[in-house]
Motif scaffolding. Sequence first.
Motif, PDB file in Angstrom:
ATOM      1  N   VAL A  67       0.844  -1.198   0.000  1.00  0.00           N
ATOM      2  CA  VAL A  67       0.000   0.000   0.000  1.00  0.00           C
ATOM      3  C   VAL A  67       0.885   1.255   0.000  1.00  0.00           C
ATOM      4  CG1 VAL A  67      -1.742   1.292   1.297  1.00  0.00           C
ATOM      5  CG2 VAL A  67      -1.931  -1.197   1.088  1.00  0.00           C
ATOM      6  N   GLY A  68       1.952   1.232   0.777  1.00  0.00           N
ATOM      7  CA  GLY A  68       2.902   2.343   0.760  1.00  0.00           C
ATOM      8  C   GLY A  68       3.529   2.517  -0.614  1.00  0.00           C
ATOM      9  N   HIS A 120       1.441   4.451  -3.117  1.00  0.00           N
ATOM     10  CA  HIS A 120       1.506   5.903  -2.951  1.00  0.00           C
ATOM     11  C   HIS A 120       2.869   6.487  -3.330  1.00  0.00           C
ATOM     12  CE1 HIS A 120       0.533   9.821  -1.375  1.00  0.00           C
ATOM     13  NE2 HIS A 120       1.585   9.783  -0.583  1.00  0.00           N
ATOM     14  N   ARG A 121       3.945   5.857  -2.931  1.00  0.00           N
ATOM     15  CA  ARG A 121       5.276   6.453  -3.087  1.00  0.00           C
ATOM     16  C   ARG A 121       6.147   5.803  -4.159  1.00  0.00           C
ATOM     17  NH1 ARG A 121       5.237  10.956  -2.700  1.00  0.00           N
ATOM     18  NH2 ARG A 121       7.433  10.801  -3.043  1.00  0.00           N
ATOM     19  N   GLY A 122       5.737   4.686  -4.694  1.00  0.00           N
ATOM     20  CA  GLY A 122       6.562   4.027  -5.694  1.00  0.00           C
ATOM     21  C   GLY A 122       7.374   2.891  -5.100  1.00  0.00           C
ATOM     22  N   LYS A 123       7.921   2.088  -5.974  1.00  0.00           N
ATOM     23  CA  LYS A 123       8.586   0.856  -5.554  1.00  0.00           C
ATOM     24  C   LYS A 123       9.838   1.057  -4.711  1.00  0.00           C
ATOM     25  CE  LYS A 123       7.089  -2.601  -8.773  1.00  0.00           C
ATOM     26  NZ  LYS A 123       7.533  -3.656  -9.649  1.00  0.00           N
ATOM     27  N   LYS A 124      10.490   2.160  -4.836  1.00  0.00           N
ATOM     28  CA  LYS A 124      11.778   2.347  -4.160  1.00  0.00           C
ATOM     29  C   LYS A 124      11.678   3.207  -2.908  1.00  0.00           C
ATOM     30  CE  LYS A 124      13.982   0.135  -7.399  1.00  0.00           C
ATOM     31  NZ  LYS A 124      14.327  -1.223  -7.203  1.00  0.00           N
ATOM     32  N   PHE A 125      10.520   3.242  -2.268  1.00  0.00           N
ATOM     33  CA  PHE A 125      10.360   4.149  -1.130  1.00  0.00           C
ATOM     34  C   PHE A 125      11.150   3.731   0.096  1.00  0.00           C
ATOM     35  CE2 PHE A 125       7.071   1.085  -0.043  1.00  0.00           C
ATOM     36  CZ  PHE A 125       7.148   1.023   1.332  1.00  0.00           C
ATOM     37  N   GLU A 126      11.412   2.428   0.281  1.00  0.00           N
ATOM     38  CA  GLU A 126      11.988   1.969   1.543  1.00  0.00           C
ATOM     39  C   GLU A 126      13.423   2.432   1.772  1.00  0.00           C
ATOM     40  OE1 GLU A 126      13.144  -1.180  -1.380  1.00  0.00           O
ATOM     41  OE2 GLU A 126      11.311  -0.072  -1.003  1.00  0.00           O
ATOM     42  N   ASN A 127      14.124   2.803   0.712  1.00  0.00           N
ATOM     43  CA  ASN A 127      15.509   3.257   0.863  1.00  0.00           C
ATOM     44  C   ASN A 127      15.632   4.774   0.989  1.00  0.00           C
ATOM     45  OD1 ASN A 127      16.520   0.641   0.721  1.00  0.00           O
ATOM     46  ND2 ASN A 127      16.494   0.676  -1.506  1.00  0.00           N
ATOM     47  N   ASP A 128      14.520   5.449   0.998  1.00  0.00           N
ATOM     48  CA  ASP A 128      14.496   6.912   1.090  1.00  0.00           C
ATOM     49  C   ASP A 128      13.698   7.268   2.331  1.00  0.00           C
ATOM     50  OD1 ASP A 128      13.604   9.597   0.853  1.00  0.00           O
ATOM     51  OD2 ASP A 128      13.891   9.532  -1.312  1.00  0.00           O
ATOM     52  N   SER A 129      14.370   7.810   3.350  1.00  0.00           N
ATOM     53  CA  SER A 129      13.696   8.043   4.641  1.00  0.00           C
ATOM     54  C   SER A 129      12.509   8.989   4.514  1.00  0.00           C
ATOM     55  CB  SER A 129      14.683   8.544   5.693  1.00  0.00           C
ATOM     56  OG  SER A 129      15.254   9.757   5.285  1.00  0.00           O
ATOM     57  N   LYS A 130      12.615  10.028   3.688  1.00  0.00           N
ATOM     58  CA  LYS A 130      11.488  10.957   3.509  1.00  0.00           C
ATOM     59  C   LYS A 130      10.305  10.238   2.867  1.00  0.00           C
ATOM     60  CE  LYS A 130      10.054  15.298   1.475  1.00  0.00           C
ATOM     61  NZ  LYS A 130       9.978  15.885   0.169  1.00  0.00           N
ATOM     62  N   LYS A 131      10.572   9.473   1.816  1.00  0.00           N
ATOM     63  CA  LYS A 131       9.500   8.723   1.150  1.00  0.00           C
ATOM     64  C   LYS A 131       8.929   7.650   2.076  1.00  0.00           C
ATOM     65  CE  LYS A 131      10.606   9.315  -3.719  1.00  0.00           C
ATOM     66  NZ  LYS A 131      10.882   8.627  -4.985  1.00  0.00           N
ATOM     67  N   ASN A 132       9.774   7.065   2.907  1.00  0.00           N
ATOM     68  CA  ASN A 132       9.305   6.044   3.841  1.00  0.00           C
ATOM     69  C   ASN A 132       8.348   6.653   4.863  1.00  0.00           C
ATOM     70  OD1 ASN A 132       9.070   3.496   5.024  1.00  0.00           O
ATOM     71  ND2 ASN A 132      10.711   3.928   6.461  1.00  0.00           N
ATOM     72  N   ILE A 133       8.663   7.828   5.367  1.00  0.00           N
ATOM     73  CA  ILE A 133       7.768   8.516   6.307  1.00  0.00           C
ATOM     74  C   ILE A 133       6.445   8.841   5.615  1.00  0.00           C
ATOM     75  CG2 ILE A 133       7.428  10.672   7.605  1.00  0.00           C
ATOM     76  CD1 ILE A 133      10.490  10.552   8.184  1.00  0.00           C
ATOM     77  N   ALA A 150       5.136   7.237   3.091  1.00  0.00           N
ATOM     78  CA  ALA A 150       4.435   5.973   2.887  1.00  0.00           C
ATOM     79  C   ALA A 150       3.738   5.531   4.173  1.00  0.00           C
ATOM     80  CB  ALA A 150       5.408   4.897   2.399  1.00  0.00           C
ATOM     81  N   GLN A 151       4.410   5.664   5.305  1.00  0.00           N
ATOM     82  CA  GLN A 151       3.810   5.269   6.581  1.00  0.00           C
ATOM     83  C   GLN A 151       2.612   6.156   6.930  1.00  0.00           C
ATOM     84  OE1 GLN A 151       4.588   2.408   8.012  1.00  0.00           O
ATOM     85  NE2 GLN A 151       6.059   2.191   6.347  1.00  0.00           N
ATOM     86  N   THR A 152       2.712   7.434   6.626  1.00  0.00           N
ATOM     87  CA  THR A 152       1.593   8.357   6.844  1.00  0.00           C
ATOM     88  C   THR A 152       0.419   7.962   5.953  1.00  0.00           C
ATOM     89  OG1 THR A 152       3.109  10.138   7.433  1.00  0.00           O
ATOM     90  CG2 THR A 152       0.881  10.785   6.757  1.00  0.00           C
ATOM     91  N   TYR A 153       0.713   7.613   4.710  1.00  0.00           N
ATOM     92  CA  TYR A 153      -0.323   7.194   3.766  1.00  0.00           C
ATOM     93  C   TYR A 153      -1.006   5.904   4.245  1.00  0.00           C
ATOM     94  CZ  TYR A 153      -2.515   5.881  -0.656  1.00  0.00           C
ATOM     95  OH  TYR A 153      -3.415   5.521  -1.626  1.00  0.00           O
ATOM     96  N   ILE A 154      -0.223   4.974   4.721  1.00  0.00           N
ATOM     97  CA  ILE A 154      -0.771   3.707   5.232  1.00  0.00           C
ATOM     98  C   ILE A 154      -1.752   3.989   6.370  1.00  0.00           C
ATOM     99  CG2 ILE A 154      -0.162   1.606   6.508  1.00  0.00           C
ATOM    100  CD1 ILE A 154       2.464   1.609   4.756  1.00  0.00           C
ATOM    101  N   LYS A 155      -1.411   4.906   7.264  1.00  0.00           N
ATOM    102  CA  LYS A 155      -2.324   5.275   8.362  1.00  0.00           C
ATOM    103  C   LYS A 155      -3.626   5.850   7.816  1.00  0.00           C
ATOM    104  CE  LYS A 155       1.259   6.136  11.783  1.00  0.00           C
ATOM    105  NZ  LYS A 155       2.012   7.146  12.523  1.00  0.00           N
ATOM    106  N   LYS A 156      -3.535   6.655   6.756  1.00  0.00           N
ATOM    107  CA  LYS A 156      -4.736   7.222   6.143  1.00  0.00           C
ATOM    108  C   LYS A 156      -5.613   6.113   5.542  1.00  0.00           C
ATOM    109  CE  LYS A 156      -2.760  11.718   4.970  1.00  0.00           C
ATOM    110  NZ  LYS A 156      -2.349  12.607   3.861  1.00  0.00           N
ATOM    111  N   ILE A 157      -4.993   5.158   4.908  1.00  0.00           N
ATOM    112  CA  ILE A 157      -5.749   4.035   4.320  1.00  0.00           C
ATOM    113  C   ILE A 157      -6.426   3.241   5.425  1.00  0.00           C
ATOM    114  CG2 ILE A 157      -5.586   1.868   3.022  1.00  0.00           C
ATOM    115  CD1 ILE A 157      -5.287   4.370   1.265  1.00  0.00           C
ATOM    116  N   LYS A 158      -5.720   2.976   6.502  1.00  0.00           N
ATOM    117  CA  LYS A 158      -6.309   2.253   7.629  1.00  0.00           C
ATOM    118  C   LYS A 158      -7.517   3.017   8.189  1.00  0.00           C
ATOM    119  CE  LYS A 158      -2.185  -0.257   9.148  1.00  0.00           C
ATOM    120  NZ  LYS A 158      -1.179  -0.449  10.215  1.00  0.00           N
TER     121      LYS A 158
END
Length: 144
Positions: A109-110, A113-126, A128-136
């Motif tokens: 789900v993250g 929203h942010r694309g496949k390479k979000f986990e290696n980018d701390s800003k994109k990871n944050i 993605a986590q914010t987006y996941i909370k919105k989906i929940k």
Amino acid sequence: KIKLLFIIVIFISKNIYANDYCFEEAGLKYDIAPILLQAISKTESNYNPRAINYNSNSIDICHMQINSFWKVYLDSYWNYVLDPCYCTYVGAWILKLCIDSYGYNWNAVGCYHRGKKFENDSKKNIEAQTYIKKIKNSLKKITK
């Protein structure tokens, strides 16, 4: 006259929003829970099939907010993204690509929203986590 009015109402309603049928069918095609697709649509645009958001270097279109990044992959089919059902299918296809990379989990789900390479980018990871909370939160609202 009543029959014609009924046909017009059906046509208009089909083209105003992505109805449950679209979420169900796209979910079946890509093996994704339709309620998750609905939650994405709710979060992205509050189900608005005509939603358009401009980013610094791209545009997000339709109720699933399909980013113009995908235009090259959709080719001439990009022209149909404003059709609510087609938009639902494209969103499901994108989420399925993420599921294929991450598994059927919140990271997929993250990725939507942010694309496949979000986990290696701390800003994109944050983000993605914010987006996941919105989906929940959207899932909670939809299932009440």
